[in-house]
Design a protein around this motif. Structure first.
Motif, PDB file in Angstrom:
ATOM      1  N   LEU A  74      32.147  46.180 -12.836  1.00 42.57           N
ATOM      2  CA  LEU A  74      32.662  45.459 -14.007  1.00 42.57           C
ATOM      3  C   LEU A  74      31.559  44.669 -14.702  1.00 42.57           C
ATOM      4  O   LEU A  74      31.428  44.704 -15.931  1.00 42.57           O
ATOM      5  CB  LEU A  74      33.795  44.532 -13.574  1.00 42.57           C
ATOM      6  N   TYR A  75      30.744  43.974 -13.923  1.00 46.45           N
ATOM      7  CA  TYR A  75      29.736  43.106 -14.523  1.00 46.45           C
ATOM      8  C   TYR A  75      28.399  43.806 -14.772  1.00 46.45           C
ATOM      9  O   TYR A  75      27.430  43.161 -15.171  1.00 46.45           O
ATOM     10  CB  TYR A  75      29.559  41.854 -13.665  1.00 46.45           C
ATOM     11  N   SER A  76      28.382  45.108 -14.551  1.00 47.30           N
ATOM     12  CA  SER A  76      27.211  45.882 -14.970  1.00 47.30           C
ATOM     13  C   SER A  76      27.404  46.436 -16.377  1.00 47.30           C
ATOM     14  O   SER A  76      26.494  47.029 -16.949  1.00 47.30           O
ATOM     15  CB  SER A  76      26.960  47.040 -13.999  1.00 47.30           C
ATOM     16  N   ASP A 100      26.211  56.509 -22.417  1.00 46.37           N
ATOM     17  CA  ASP A 100      27.522  57.143 -22.289  1.00 46.37           C
ATOM     18  C   ASP A 100      28.217  56.585 -21.050  1.00 46.37           C
ATOM     19  O   ASP A 100      27.668  56.624 -19.948  1.00 46.37           O
ATOM     20  CB  ASP A 100      27.368  58.662 -22.174  1.00 46.37           C
ATOM     21  N   ILE A 101      29.429  56.069 -21.219  1.00 48.11           N
ATOM     22  CA  ILE A 101      30.126  55.388 -20.126  1.00 48.11           C
ATOM     23  C   ILE A 101      30.416  56.334 -18.969  1.00 48.11           C
ATOM     24  O   ILE A 101      30.328  55.952 -17.792  1.00 48.11           O
ATOM     25  CB  ILE A 101      31.437  54.737 -20.641  1.00 48.11           C
ATOM     26  N   ARG A 102      30.724  57.581 -19.268  1.00 49.83           N
ATOM     27  CA  ARG A 102      31.034  58.539 -18.199  1.00 49.83           C
ATOM     28  C   ARG A 102      29.786  58.896 -17.391  1.00 49.83           C
ATOM     29  O   ARG A 102      29.844  59.007 -16.162  1.00 49.83           O
ATOM     30  CB  ARG A 102      31.691  59.783 -18.790  1.00 49.83           C
ATOM     31  N   ASP A 103      28.671  59.074 -18.074  1.00 49.54           N
ATOM     32  CA  ASP A 103      27.418  59.349 -17.367  1.00 49.54           C
ATOM     33  C   ASP A 103      27.023  58.157 -16.499  1.00 49.54           C
ATOM     34  O   ASP A 103      26.567  58.318 -15.362  1.00 49.54           O
ATOM     35  CB  ASP A 103      26.298  59.653 -18.367  1.00 49.54           C
ATOM     36  N   TYR A 104      27.211  56.970 -17.057  1.00 48.61           N
ATOM     37  CA  TYR A 104      26.833  55.764 -16.321  1.00 48.61           C
ATOM     38  C   TYR A 104      27.660  55.617 -15.041  1.00 48.61           C
ATOM     39  O   TYR A 104      27.117  55.360 -13.960  1.00 48.61           O
ATOM     40  CB  TYR A 104      27.022  54.530 -17.207  1.00 48.61           C
ATOM     41  N   MET A 105      28.969  55.792 -15.157  1.00 44.08           N
ATOM     42  CA  MET A 105      29.822  55.633 -13.976  1.00 44.08           C
ATOM     43  C   MET A 105      29.604  56.761 -12.971  1.00 44.08           C
ATOM     44  O   MET A 105      29.733  56.565 -11.764  1.00 44.08           O
ATOM     45  CB  MET A 105      31.289  55.543 -14.392  1.00 44.08           C
ATOM     46  N   LEU A 132      22.072  49.941  -7.415  1.00 46.86           N
ATOM     47  CA  LEU A 132      23.483  49.589  -7.553  1.00 46.86           C
ATOM     48  C   LEU A 132      23.667  48.167  -8.070  1.00 46.86           C
ATOM     49  O   LEU A 132      24.559  47.901  -8.881  1.00 46.86           O
ATOM     50  CB  LEU A 132      24.174  49.748  -6.195  1.00 46.86           C
ATOM     51  N   THR A 133      22.834  47.256  -7.630  1.00 45.10           N
ATOM     52  CA  THR A 133      23.023  45.844  -7.968  1.00 45.10           C
ATOM     53  C   THR A 133      22.289  45.409  -9.236  1.00 45.10           C
ATOM     54  O   THR A 133      22.743  44.495  -9.922  1.00 45.10           O
ATOM     55  CB  THR A 133      22.556  44.955  -6.798  1.00 45.10           C
ATOM     56  N   LEU A 134      21.183  46.056  -9.546  1.00 45.44           N
ATOM     57  CA  LEU A 134      20.357  45.596 -10.665  1.00 45.44           C
ATOM     58  C   LEU A 134      20.521  46.425 -11.933  1.00 45.44           C
ATOM     59  O   LEU A 134      20.176  45.960 -13.018  1.00 45.44           O
ATOM     60  CB  LEU A 134      18.876  45.586 -10.260  1.00 45.44           C
ATOM     61  N   HIS A 135      21.024  47.642 -11.788  1.00 43.67           N
ATOM     62  CA  HIS A 135      21.137  48.503 -12.967  1.00 43.67           C
ATOM     63  C   HIS A 135      22.239  48.003 -13.894  1.00 43.67           C
ATOM     64  O   HIS A 135      23.306  47.597 -13.444  1.00 43.67           O
ATOM     65  CB  HIS A 135      21.428  49.942 -12.553  1.00 43.67           C
ATOM     66  N   GLU A 149      27.895  43.447 -22.921  1.00 43.60           N
ATOM     67  CA  GLU A 149      28.730  42.379 -23.479  1.00 43.60           C
ATOM     68  C   GLU A 149      29.844  42.914 -24.373  1.00 43.60           C
ATOM     69  O   GLU A 149      30.852  42.244 -24.574  1.00 43.60           O
ATOM     70  CB  GLU A 149      27.862  41.403 -24.274  1.00 43.60           C
ATOM     71  N   SER A 150      29.668  44.105 -24.897  1.00 43.14           N
ATOM     72  CA  SER A 150      30.699  44.677 -25.768  1.00 43.14           C
ATOM     73  C   SER A 150      31.999  44.957 -25.016  1.00 43.14           C
ATOM     74  O   SER A 150      33.039  45.183 -25.632  1.00 43.14           O
ATOM     75  CB  SER A 150      30.184  45.968 -26.415  1.00 43.14           C
ATOM     76  N   TYR A 151      31.948  44.935 -23.688  1.00 41.32           N
ATOM     77  CA  TYR A 151      33.153  45.128 -22.869  1.00 41.32           C
ATOM     78  C   TYR A 151      33.704  43.785 -22.379  1.00 41.32           C
ATOM     79  O   TYR A 151      34.398  43.724 -21.376  1.00 41.32           O
ATOM     80  CB  TYR A 151      32.843  46.026 -21.672  1.00 41.32           C
ATOM     81  N   GLU A 152      33.392  42.726 -23.096  1.00 38.78           N
ATOM     82  CA  GLU A 152      33.802  41.384 -22.681  1.00 38.78           C
ATOM     83  C   GLU A 152      35.323  41.244 -22.616  1.00 38.78           C
ATOM     84  O   GLU A 152      35.858  40.497 -21.786  1.00 38.78           O
ATOM     85  CB  GLU A 152      33.221  40.349 -23.645  1.00 38.78           C
ATOM     86  N   ASN A 153      36.042  41.959 -23.480  1.00 38.79           N
ATOM     87  CA  ASN A 153      37.510  41.856 -23.498  1.00 38.79           C
ATOM     88  C   ASN A 153      38.122  42.272 -22.169  1.00 38.79           C
ATOM     89  O   ASN A 153      38.990  41.583 -21.619  1.00 38.79           O
ATOM     90  CB  ASN A 153      38.086  42.723 -24.622  1.00 38.79           C
ATOM     91  N   ILE A 154      37.678  43.406 -21.651  1.00 40.08           N
ATOM     92  CA  ILE A 154      38.249  43.889 -20.399  1.00 40.08           C
ATOM     93  C   ILE A 154      37.824  43.009 -19.229  1.00 40.08           C
ATOM     94  O   ILE A 154      38.576  42.807 -18.273  1.00 40.08           O
ATOM     95  CB  ILE A 154      37.870  45.373 -20.152  1.00 40.08           C
TER      96      ILE A 154
END
Length: 266
Positions: free
Chosen positions: A151-153, A119-124, A109-112, A156-161
């Motif tokens: 959020l911080y996992s 894929d964002i859905r698979d990741y979440m 949970l903390t290091l991944h 960098e491409s999600y830097e805007n959000i």
């Protein structure tokens, strides 16, 4: 295992692996040996050939399992003799609620970290699955902390959000954050599709000068090759028979001769 490939078992994907592996074993007609439905025949009630047949099939099922396990997990199944033993051992590791299992899940949970091509859905889905497993072990994690970890996992491409949430007055709850991340991902995907459609006319504009250049090069090449061509009629270099001036002169002479013959009859 034939041509079917599944994701190898690691420390954080047991549930997905289990479902795929069971389907594959059923397809290969070896699930009965892993599930325990088909037990080894007793020596006093069956022939030696039947026992050998069972042992061969069980070894194949065990091999299927081992070949789908990553090296980091293989060390846990040492000493397992049958395919059923391997399956039960892996199941016990996943359902274990001891300190080692809790530590492993917390590390996931903390290091991944998500990669740009994930894929964002698979990741979440994996993220919240790990949270659910920890909660089942009575390991509670503050919801705000989980939101920050999620959020911080992200890459960098999600830097805007990330910046937008940092500048907001309060941290959104976990469910709201999940929705915002998915909306951001969908918007990015839609934007990429629009860019691809928008570049088509530009590419066509680029193709036109390229085609003109190719035609010019072809013409120049033709002009250069003319000097290497020999006419079969006049035996001179630099032109073909169809371009030969001797043919035109010959045709003209024949035409004049025909006119003279015609005049003689008038």
């Amino acid at each position: 295992m034939n041509s079917v490939c599944i994701e190898m078992l690691s420390e954080d994907n047991y549930d997905i692996w289990k479902t795929q592996m069971e389907a594959l074993l059923i397809k290969n007609e070896r699930w009965e040996y892993v599930s325990g439905e088909k037990r080894k025949p007793e020596l006093d009630t069956s022939s030696k050939a039947a026992q050998e047949e069972w042992s061969t099939a069980d070894r194949k099922a065990k091999a299927d399992l081992i070949l789908s396990i990553s090296p980091s997990v293989l060390e846990h199944i040492g000493g397992c003799e049958t395919a059923r033993d391997v399956w039960l051992k892996l199941e016990s590791i996943d359902t274990s609620k001891g300190p080692m299992r809790k530590t492993s899940l917390l590390k996931q949970l903390t290091l991944h970290r998500m990669k740009d091509d994930d894929d964002i859905r698979d990741y979440m889905s994996k993220f919240f699955d790990t949270v659910s497993k920890l909660e089942a072990m009575n390991v509670g994690i503050n919801k705000d902390l989980l939101a920050i970890m999620l959020l911080y996992s992200l890459p960098e491409s999600y830097e805007n959000i990330k910046c937008a949430i940092e500048l907001s007055d309060e941290l959104p709850n976990l469910d709201t954050l999940k929705v915002k991340i998915l909306e951001e991902s969908d918007a990015r995907t839609q934007g990429n599709k629009s860019k691809l459609r928008g570049t088509t006319p530009a590419r066509r504009a680029q193709w036109k000068p390229k085609k003109q250049k190719a035609d010019k090069d072809k013409k120049e090449s033709h002009e250069q090759n003319k000097f290497n061509v020999k006419c079969c009629r006049c035996r001179k270099m630099g032109h073909r028979v169809s371009e030969c001036g001797m043919k035109a002169d010959k045709d003209k002479n024949e035409e004049d001769e025909s006119i003279n013959i015609l005049d003689s009859f008038i």
